[in-house]
Design a protein around this motif. Structure first.
Motif, PDB file in Angstrom:
ATOM      1  N   THR A 185      -2.095  -7.046  -5.926  1.00  0.00           N
ATOM      2  CA  THR A 185      -2.305  -5.877  -6.497  1.00  0.00           C
ATOM      3  C   THR A 185      -3.661  -5.680  -6.858  1.00  0.00           C
ATOM      4  N   PRO A 189      -7.127  -6.509  -3.112  1.00  0.00           N
ATOM      5  CA  PRO A 189      -7.956  -5.330  -2.677  1.00  0.00           C
ATOM      6  C   PRO A 189      -9.199  -5.203  -3.048  1.00  0.00           C
ATOM      7  N   PHE A 222     -14.235   3.111  -1.689  1.00  0.00           N
ATOM      8  CA  PHE A 222     -14.363   1.552  -1.847  1.00  0.00           C
ATOM      9  C   PHE A 222     -15.408   0.821  -2.525  1.00  0.00           C
ATOM     10  N   PHE A 251      -2.933  -9.744   5.647  1.00  0.00           N
ATOM     11  CA  PHE A 251      -3.525  -8.543   5.909  1.00  0.00           C
ATOM     12  C   PHE A 251      -3.964  -8.565   7.439  1.00  0.00           C
ATOM     13  N   ASN A 254      -1.348  -7.903   9.830  1.00  0.00           N
ATOM     14  CA  ASN A 254      -0.826  -6.458   9.954  1.00  0.00           C
ATOM     15  C   ASN A 254      -2.123  -5.780  10.731  1.00  0.00           C
ATOM     16  N   SER A 277       3.176   4.316   3.597  1.00  0.00           N
ATOM     17  CA  SER A 277       2.226   4.378   2.545  1.00  0.00           C
ATOM     18  C   SER A 277       2.212   5.388   1.696  1.00  0.00           C
ATOM     19  N   ARG A 281       2.893   5.223  -2.444  1.00  0.00           N
ATOM     20  CA  ARG A 281       2.060   6.157  -3.226  1.00  0.00           C
ATOM     21  C   ARG A 281       2.847   6.820  -4.300  1.00  0.00           C
TER      22      ARG A 281
ATOM     23  N   ILE B 192      -7.952   0.403   6.696  1.00  0.00           N
ATOM     24  CA  ILE B 192      -8.013  -0.240   6.024  1.00  0.00           C
ATOM     25  C   ILE B 192      -7.044  -0.210   4.932  1.00  0.00           C
ATOM     26  N   ALA B 193      -7.218   1.233   4.294  1.00  0.00           N
ATOM     27  CA  ALA B 193      -6.315   1.579   3.107  1.00  0.00           C
ATOM     28  C   ALA B 193      -4.932   1.402   3.479  1.00  0.00           C
ATOM     29  N   TYR B 194      -4.749   2.200   4.750  1.00  0.00           N
ATOM     30  CA  TYR B 194      -3.204   2.055   5.051  1.00  0.00           C
ATOM     31  C   TYR B 194      -2.711   0.539   5.248  1.00  0.00           C
ATOM     32  N   ASN B 195      -3.813  -0.353   5.510  1.00  0.00           N
ATOM     33  CA  ASN B 195      -3.370  -1.712   5.777  1.00  0.00           C
ATOM     34  C   ASN B 195      -2.985  -2.502   4.764  1.00  0.00           C
ATOM     35  N   ILE B 196      -4.009  -2.303   3.607  1.00  0.00           N
ATOM     36  CA  ILE B 196      -4.011  -3.095   2.419  1.00  0.00           C
ATOM     37  C   ILE B 196      -2.478  -2.751   1.814  1.00  0.00           C
ATOM     38  N   VAL B 197      -2.186  -1.235   1.778  1.00  0.00           N
ATOM     39  CA  VAL B 197      -1.071  -1.021   1.057  1.00  0.00           C
ATOM     40  C   VAL B 197       0.252  -1.659   1.616  1.00  0.00           C
ATOM     41  N   LYS B 198       0.115  -1.587   3.041  1.00  0.00           N
ATOM     42  CA  LYS B 198       1.283  -2.120   3.921  1.00  0.00           C
ATOM     43  C   LYS B 198       1.358  -3.870   3.568  1.00  0.00           C
ATOM     44  N   THR B 199       0.148  -4.295   3.334  1.00  0.00           N
ATOM     45  CA  THR B 199       0.320  -5.688   3.233  1.00  0.00           C
ATOM     46  C   THR B 199       0.858  -5.866   1.626  1.00  0.00           C
ATOM     47  N   ALA B 200       0.330  -4.957   0.840  1.00  0.00           N
ATOM     48  CA  ALA B 200       0.783  -5.448  -0.505  1.00  0.00           C
ATOM     49  C   ALA B 200       2.103  -5.232  -0.702  1.00  0.00           C
ATOM     50  N   MET B 201       2.642  -4.323  -0.169  1.00  0.00           N
ATOM     51  CA  MET B 201       4.143  -3.574  -0.317  1.00  0.00           C
ATOM     52  C   MET B 201       4.992  -4.708   0.165  1.00  0.00           C
ATOM     53  N   ILE B 211       4.779  -5.003  -7.727  1.00  0.00           N
ATOM     54  CA  ILE B 211       3.693  -4.764  -6.955  1.00  0.00           C
ATOM     55  C   ILE B 211       3.230  -3.366  -7.522  1.00  0.00           C
ATOM     56  N   LEU B 219      -5.317  -1.980  -6.216  1.00  0.00           N
ATOM     57  CA  LEU B 219      -4.520  -1.304  -5.345  1.00  0.00           C
ATOM     58  C   LEU B 219      -4.297  -0.044  -5.475  1.00  0.00           C
ATOM     59  N   PHE B 222      -6.289   2.369  -3.397  1.00  0.00           N
ATOM     60  CA  PHE B 222      -6.205   2.411  -1.688  1.00  0.00           C
ATOM     61  C   PHE B 222      -5.084   3.367  -1.710  1.00  0.00           C
ATOM     62  N   THR B 223      -4.013   3.240  -2.448  1.00  0.00           N
ATOM     63  CA  THR B 223      -2.729   4.091  -2.356  1.00  0.00           C
ATOM     64  C   THR B 223      -3.338   5.715  -1.994  1.00  0.00           C
TER      65      THR B 223
END
Lengths: 299, 299
Positions: A185, A189, A222, A251, A254, A277, A281, B192-201, B211, B219, B222-223
């Motif tokens: 989390t 990030p 970012f 990461f 993915n 996503s 959110r 990258i934002a989509y990918n970090i959210v996917k990874t963290a989920m 999470i 995080l 990014f969401t």
């Protein structure tokens, strides 16, 4: 709750704790101390301590609660200096973002008649230093406590009330769970934010100007995360390196799939990733961890 | 400037243009049209058009400027439908985030006596749809124009004034430069934002709750980016896939280096990466692309 609280390290978190405690009036006396001379000056000038003390030992000797909010890399030397001066039956806590390292340091010292209850207030901004503090920093945010099972319930209760007095919500979990959850989390990030900024910046000076100018399209958000305190983040990355590297590996896996979908112009796959996503959110907003107000150019 | 402007597609951008034009009063008549029945209803109900029209042809026939702000995937069919109904000597523009595809579509149609001047207002929020618009969306933001060298200067001047009336700053560049710069400042950050959210989920339902709860540590930000309009972003990723994949490759290369520094606990290397990001952040603030106000839990 506590007669005296001593805060060691007066950065964003330390100064925010001071301001929050002064605002809610739950603690009679709050002493703030920082080893850095320039920070000591600010503590005096901005009245960030109820009393001026000139050493770590003096700062902690009468405290019912000592809260260490220095960078992780200074933690060991601080504990080493104060350990013989702590008040019997007092509580020792910290605010570090990784728990494994600090927990091992304190346990190794085998402190007698001191309750070590690690804290992590999951709150912050990209600003650092004693002037960045806010009395409302912890409001509505979670503070995670990771006490050993041997710690007295009454002490855990005391420190829970301490954070709750600053309007934080409190959750108790193991050191391992904390470090694993936060690696995803927060730590990952931050790695990614630094990395996207580095990638977008590139090496071409002429291009850099254009990149800055048009950053409102996404990159800007970012850079805010990537502007956080460098020393703090260096320490976090080193202290939780194993779990963060695991996160980076997942990461990257993915990202390779994502790249494949973009290369192959696979609409269905792309929409699938996006929809997930958005759901996530929504869940974050529902959990009160962010507002649903749109980010119009960041007012 | 223009007697009549017609906006085709009433999402976040289309409705914001309408509201901004009504606020500044620079255009006598503004017609908004959307092919989607439910959006048409909202246009009527919320008074997002100076006149109710029932077809694309009717919408554009008297317009001095036609602005297409539909998803990129609808662009070709819109131009194909309106091309014979455009007013002679009128200007055609759009608001797409990728220029190569739309530019090729219009040039292929070989429109006579129409000035095609692509626009990209680099502004937005994660919200979409006709109700998300704001008259101030473009204020202080850049709009990039990518006209062909054959386009009359007076027409380029007209559309520049059009965006400037909405308090946007205007920059003219080539289609190629636009797509390359935006791939780094906007498209890659969204990947990258989509990918970090996917990874963290992750895939663990129990973990997902934690999470979400502790997402304030990074995080969450990014969401917000990853909550943007899925159709729009699917189209962008497909339309600019080549340059975005280049960006992903560079990102992955940098991430591998970063991972190495974390694995090896290389303080010096880590601090170097962070310092550069902070400098870049300062440059963005200096350029007026973000404020320096700290993001305390996003008020």
């Amino acid at each position: 709750m506590f007669e005296q609280v001593s805060i060691i390290g007066c950065g964003l978190i330390g100064s925010s704790v001071f301001k929050a405690l002064k605002k809610n009036g739950s603690v009679k006396k709050v002493i703030t101390f920082d080893n850095d001379k320039s920070v000591s000056e600010i503590i005096k000038k901005e009245n960030l301590s109820d009393e001026t003390v000139s050493s770590l030992e003096e700062a902690v000797s009468n405290a019912d609660l000592v809260l260490i909010s220095t960078p992780i890399s200074s933690f060991e030397s601080v504990v080493d200096t104060i350990k013989k001066h702590l008040k019997p039956a007092s509580i020792l806590t910290d605010t570090s973002s990784v728990k494994k390292g600090v927990d091992a340091i304190v346990k190794k010292m085998n402190l007698k008649n001191i309750s070590w209850i690690p804290s992590h207030p999951v709150a912050g901004t990209e600003k650092s230093g004693p002037k960045a503090g806010s009395p409302d920093l912890f409001k509505g945010r979670w503070t995670i406590l990771t006490p050993d099972s041997k710690i007295k319930d009454s002490d855990v209760k005391k420190i829970s009330l301490f954070w709750e007095s600053m309007e934080s919500k409190v959750k108790i979990m193991s050191v391992e769970d904390h470090d694993r959850i936060l690696s995803l989390t927060s730590h990952l990030p931050h790695v990614i934010a630094y990395n996207i900024v580095k990638t977008a910046m590139g090496d071409d000076e002429k291009m850099k100007k254009d990149i800055i100018r048009y950053s409102a399209g996404g990159l800007r958000d970012f850079t805010r995360i990537a502007a956080s305190n460098p020393t703090m983040w260096k320490d976090i990355f080193i202290d939780n390196s194993h779990l963060i590297v695991n996160g980076i590996n997942q990461f990257s896996k993915n990202l390779d799939e994502f790249k494949k979908a973009i290369t192959e112009k696979d609409s269905k796959k792309l929409l699938e990733i996006f929809e997930k996503s958005r759901e996530f959110r929504k869940a974050i907003i529902k959990a009160g961890q962010d507002t649903d107000e749109p980010g119009f150019g960041r007012k």
